[in-house]
Design a protein around this motif. Sequence first.
Motif, mmCIF file in Angstrom:
data_model
loop_
_atom_site.group_PDB
_atom_site.id
_atom_site.type_symbol
_atom_site.label_atom_id
_atom_site.label_comp_id
_atom_site.label_asym_id
_atom_site.label_seq_id
_atom_site.Cartn_x
_atom_site.Cartn_y
_atom_site.Cartn_z
ATOM 1 N N TYR A 104 52.360 54.078 38.961
ATOM 2 C CA TYR A 104 51.196 53.777 39.787
ATOM 3 C C TYR A 104 50.050 53.108 39.057
ATOM 4 C CZ TYR A 104 53.415 56.765 43.315
ATOM 5 O OH TYR A 104 54.285 57.318 44.221
ATOM 6 N N SER A 105 50.061 53.125 37.745
ATOM 7 C CA SER A 105 49.002 52.492 36.975
ATOM 8 C C SER A 105 49.356 51.071 36.548
ATOM 9 C CB SER A 105 48.644 53.331 35.744
ATOM 10 O OG SER A 105 49.747 53.445 34.866
ATOM 11 N N TYR A 106 50.460 50.549 37.044
ATOM 12 C CA TYR A 106 50.923 49.217 36.682
ATOM 13 C C TYR A 106 51.076 48.351 37.925
ATOM 14 C CZ TYR A 106 52.065 51.619 32.361
ATOM 15 O OH TYR A 106 51.999 52.364 31.214
ATOM 16 N N THR A 107 50.706 47.087 37.797
ATOM 17 C CA THR A 107 50.826 46.179 38.933
ATOM 18 C C THR A 107 52.258 46.072 39.429
ATOM 19 O OG1 THR A 107 51.045 44.250 37.471
ATOM 20 C CG2 THR A 107 48.826 44.828 38.218
ATOM 21 N N ALA A 108 53.222 46.157 38.518
ATOM 22 C CA ALA A 108 54.625 46.047 38.892
ATOM 23 C C ALA A 108 55.094 47.212 39.741
ATOM 24 C CB ALA A 108 55.496 45.939 37.637
ATOM 25 N N GLY A 109 54.331 48.286 39.787
ATOM 26 C CA GLY A 109 54.688 49.433 40.587
ATOM 27 C C GLY A 109 54.336 49.317 42.056
ATOM 28 N N TYR A 110 53.715 48.212 42.440
ATOM 29 C CA TYR A 110 53.240 48.035 43.807
ATOM 30 C C TYR A 110 53.978 46.914 44.527
ATOM 31 C CZ TYR A 110 49.651 51.342 42.624
ATOM 32 O OH TYR A 110 48.998 52.488 42.241
ATOM 33 N N ASP A 111 54.184 47.115 45.815
ATOM 34 C CA ASP A 111 54.971 46.195 46.625
ATOM 35 C C ASP A 111 54.127 45.270 47.496
ATOM 36 O OD1 ASP A 111 57.749 47.478 46.110
ATOM 37 O OD2 ASP A 111 56.504 49.171 46.773
ATOM 38 N N TYR A 112 52.948 45.709 47.865
ATOM 39 C CA TYR A 112 52.093 44.947 48.762
ATOM 40 C C TYR A 112 50.690 44.870 48.205
ATOM 41 C CZ TYR A 112 55.965 46.207 51.807
ATOM 42 O OH TYR A 112 57.218 46.396 52.339
ATOM 43 N N TRP A 113 50.054 43.717 48.405
ATOM 44 C CA TRP A 113 48.724 43.470 47.875
ATOM 45 C C TRP A 113 47.824 42.829 48.920
ATOM 46 C CZ3 TRP A 113 47.259 44.821 42.915
ATOM 47 C CH2 TRP A 113 48.297 45.221 42.067
ATOM 48 N N GLY A 114 46.552 43.195 48.873
ATOM 49 C CA GLY A 114 45.556 42.534 49.689
ATOM 50 C C GLY A 114 45.066 41.268 49.022
ATOM 51 N N GLN A 115 44.133 40.599 49.676
ATOM 52 C CA GLN A 115 43.641 39.309 49.191
ATOM 53 C C GLN A 115 42.542 39.442 48.150
ATOM 54 O OE1 GLN A 115 42.516 40.768 51.866
ATOM 55 N NE2 GLN A 115 40.294 40.470 51.807
ATOM 56 N N GLY A 116 41.974 40.616 48.028
ATOM 57 C CA GLY A 116 40.923 40.859 47.064
ATOM 58 C C GLY A 116 39.537 40.704 47.647
ATOM 59 N N THR A 117 38.593 41.420 47.068
ATOM 60 C CA THR A 117 37.190 41.302 47.446
ATOM 61 C C THR A 117 36.348 41.305 46.180
ATOM 62 O OG1 THR A 117 35.432 42.216 48.863
ATOM 63 C CG2 THR A 117 36.879 43.804 47.762
ATOM 64 N N GLN A 118 35.382 40.399 46.116
ATOM 65 C CA GLN A 118 34.588 40.220 44.909
ATOM 66 C C GLN A 118 33.501 41.270 44.804
ATOM 67 O OE1 GLN A 118 34.759 37.681 42.353
ATOM 68 N NE2 GLN A 118 33.319 39.110 41.381
ATOM 69 N N VAL A 119 33.418 41.891 43.637
ATOM 70 C CA VAL A 119 32.329 42.802 43.306
ATOM 71 C C VAL A 119 31.600 42.232 42.100
ATOM 72 C CG1 VAL A 119 31.700 45.093 42.460
ATOM 73 C CG2 VAL A 119 33.453 44.839 44.233
ATOM 74 N N THR A 120 30.311 42.010 42.244
ATOM 75 C CA THR A 120 29.504 41.491 41.154
ATOM 76 C C THR A 120 28.359 42.456 40.885
ATOM 77 O OG1 THR A 120 30.022 39.210 41.770
ATOM 78 C CG2 THR A 120 28.135 39.559 40.320
ATOM 79 N N VAL A 121 28.259 42.908 39.652
ATOM 80 C CA VAL A 121 27.217 43.845 39.252
ATOM 81 C C VAL A 121 26.284 43.133 38.292
ATOM 82 C CG1 VAL A 121 26.687 46.092 38.271
ATOM 83 C CG2 VAL A 121 28.840 45.739 39.498
ATOM 84 N N SER A 122 25.041 42.999 38.670
ATOM 85 C CA SER A 122 24.059 42.308 37.853
ATOM 86 C C SER A 122 23.322 43.291 36.960
ATOM 87 C CB SER A 122 23.069 41.554 38.733
ATOM 88 O OG SER A 122 22.333 42.443 39.553
#
Length: 123
Positions: A104-122
């Motif tokens: 579960y801590s590896y990207t290869a362990g996952y089958d489906y992915w969302g498109q992503g959302t940007q988080v920016t911390v100033s």
Amino acid sequence: QVQLVESGGGLVQAGGSLRLSCEASGRTFSSYAMGWFRQAPGKEREFVAVIRGVTSYADSVKGRFTISGDNAKNTVYLQMNALKPEDTAVYYCAASTSRYSRTYSYTAGYDYWGQGTQVTVSS
């Protein structure tokens, strides 16, 4: 088949908070391990948190981030508090059909992915 859509990203000052949402369609998210990953420019995608009944977190976010789910809404959340500039990244929701928690801590362990959302911390 599962479709995942993230939302809730944005710009926040250091020390502030954001809550990300990931809405799943096709299957209830409770049927899967649901994870959050993030990827900063020029860096590899890294594990943030996962939930499958119990939760697990990357050391870098322990005590600051909380993953949770709402079965009725087929939605998983990532509450992010005490944000730091180094938290800046595109955050991705992912679903895993694996029975093995060690994946579960590896990207290869996952089958489906969302498109992503940007988080920016100033700072």
